[in-house]
Design an enzyme around this catalytic site. Structure first.
Site, PDB file in Angstrom:
ATOM      1  N   SER A 120       0.840  -1.200   0.000  1.00 14.81           N
ATOM      2  CA  SER A 120       0.000   0.000   0.000  1.00 14.81           C
ATOM      3  C   SER A 120       0.877   1.253   0.000  1.00 14.81           C
ATOM      4  CB  SER A 120      -0.949  -0.052   1.201  1.00 14.81           C
ATOM      5  OG  SER A 120      -2.019   0.835   1.048  1.00 14.81           O
ATOM      6  N   GLU A 216      -1.904  14.049  12.572  1.00 14.83           N
ATOM      7  CA  GLU A 216      -1.896  15.398  12.004  1.00 14.83           C
ATOM      8  C   GLU A 216      -1.141  15.421  10.680  1.00 14.83           C
ATOM      9  OE1 GLU A 216      -2.524  19.361  11.339  1.00 14.83           O
ATOM     10  OE2 GLU A 216      -3.475  18.075  12.831  1.00 14.83           O
ATOM     11  N   HIS A 275      -7.126  -6.489   0.746  1.00 16.21           N
ATOM     12  CA  HIS A 275      -6.047  -5.506   0.639  1.00 16.21           C
ATOM     13  C   HIS A 275      -4.811  -5.933   1.431  1.00 16.21           C
ATOM     14  CE1 HIS A 275      -4.022  -1.748   0.084  1.00 16.21           C
ATOM     15  NE2 HIS A 275      -4.142  -1.381   1.346  1.00 16.21           N
TER      16      HIS A 275
END
Length: 298
Positions: A120, A216, A275
């Site tokens: 990924s 963040e 996945h």
């Protein structure tokens, strides 16, 4: 003993004030020293370097790495990306920055050639590094990812929002903290497997349970992480795109770009895998890697 484990946890980076973080985010930042685990094997062939996906860590490949050392005799290096696992946090979270981190790590370990295996986000990092430094990569394996945008098949933004909203009191046992976090994630993260995967990021720091992944930085750069930088020159070395048959991350729409950038690529799908191919079908995953390593370059 065949597999001697060595761990490295770099010192934390200096915390930057908010104004400095904004300035750094707009420019290329210096690479960060990554945390890694190295399993030793006797073979002189280039080592296997595993790069995990978003919200993952080097521990995702621990059992598979042991099998691959035994079957291939190669060293196996498992790496925490910046803002993940035990690696330092940084306001910058781009594929170019993560590629520079890998280059620094390989230089530190004096590894001049390697086999990159990325899942990924780690697969896109591996592709970027390979396209930038093709002479360093003996072979490339991209697990359930392609050099295309993945916006339509992800729910990462909702995962980030759900993780940010988790509120856990101080001073409670880990089992209670995990249960509370799981309950708060459940409305937004329906799949129990994904919830359990996200919960691997829950850690206790100074009597407070927090997320070790830098939400963040990931949130600020999520659009870039779901995309892919533009490259002209291809990588002509052996390449394997290994997808899950139940996953939509590698589709026929991606084939032209795969062929353009990786003209020697094979595309395989592991039956009954989603996945997280390596977690759903670990034995088939290991077999596919071993077969690919045995296949001589064209």
């Amino acid at each position: 003993m065949l597999c001697a484990r060595r761990w490295f946890r770099p010192p934390p980076l200096r915390r930057r004030p908010a104004w400095e973080s904004r300035r750094v985010a707009g420019h290329a930042a210096a690479p960060v020293p990554l945390s890694y685990a190295l399993l030793d094997g006797p073979s002189p062939w280039p080592p296997l370097v595993f790069l995990h996906g978003l919200f993952g860590s080097k521990s995702n490949f621990q059992s598979l790495a042991k099998q691959l050392v035994l079957q291939t005799q190669r060293k196996v290096l498992m790496v925490d990306a910046r803002n993940h696992g035990n690696s330092p946090h940084s306001p910058l979270m781009t594929y170019e920055a993560m590629s520079a981190d890998i280059q620094l790590l390989l230089q530190q370990l004096r590894l001049h050639r390697c086999v990159l295996i990325g899942h990924s986000m780690g697969g896109k990092t591996a592709m970027v590094f390979t396209l930038q430094r093709p002479e360093v990569v003996e072979r490339l394996v991209c697990v359930d990812i392609s050099p295309s945008e993945t916006t339509t098949v992800t729910g990462f933004q909702s995962f980030i929002a759900a993780m940010r909203a988790v509120d856990i009191p101080r001073g409670i046992p880990r089992s209670t903290a995990r249960r509370l976090a799981e309950e708060q994630l459940r409305p937004a993260v329906k799949d129990p497997g994904i919830r359990n995967f996200l919960l691997t990021n829950l850690v206790n720091i100074e009597d407070q349970f927090v997320w070790r992944v830098n939400l963040e930085a990931v949130s600020q750069h999520l659009h870039e992480l779901l995309g892919f930088p533009h490259f002209q020159a291809p990588y002509t070395g052996p390449t394997l795109f290994l997808g899950g048959s139940k996953s939509a991350y590698i589709s026929s729409d991606d084939y032209p770009e795969i062929e353009r950038l990786f003209p020697e690529a094979e595309i395989q799908y592991v039956p009954d895998a989603g996945h997280w191919v390596h977690a759903d079908q670990p034995q088939q995953f290991v077999a596919a890697i071993c077969n690919f390593l045995e296949h001589p370059p064209a």
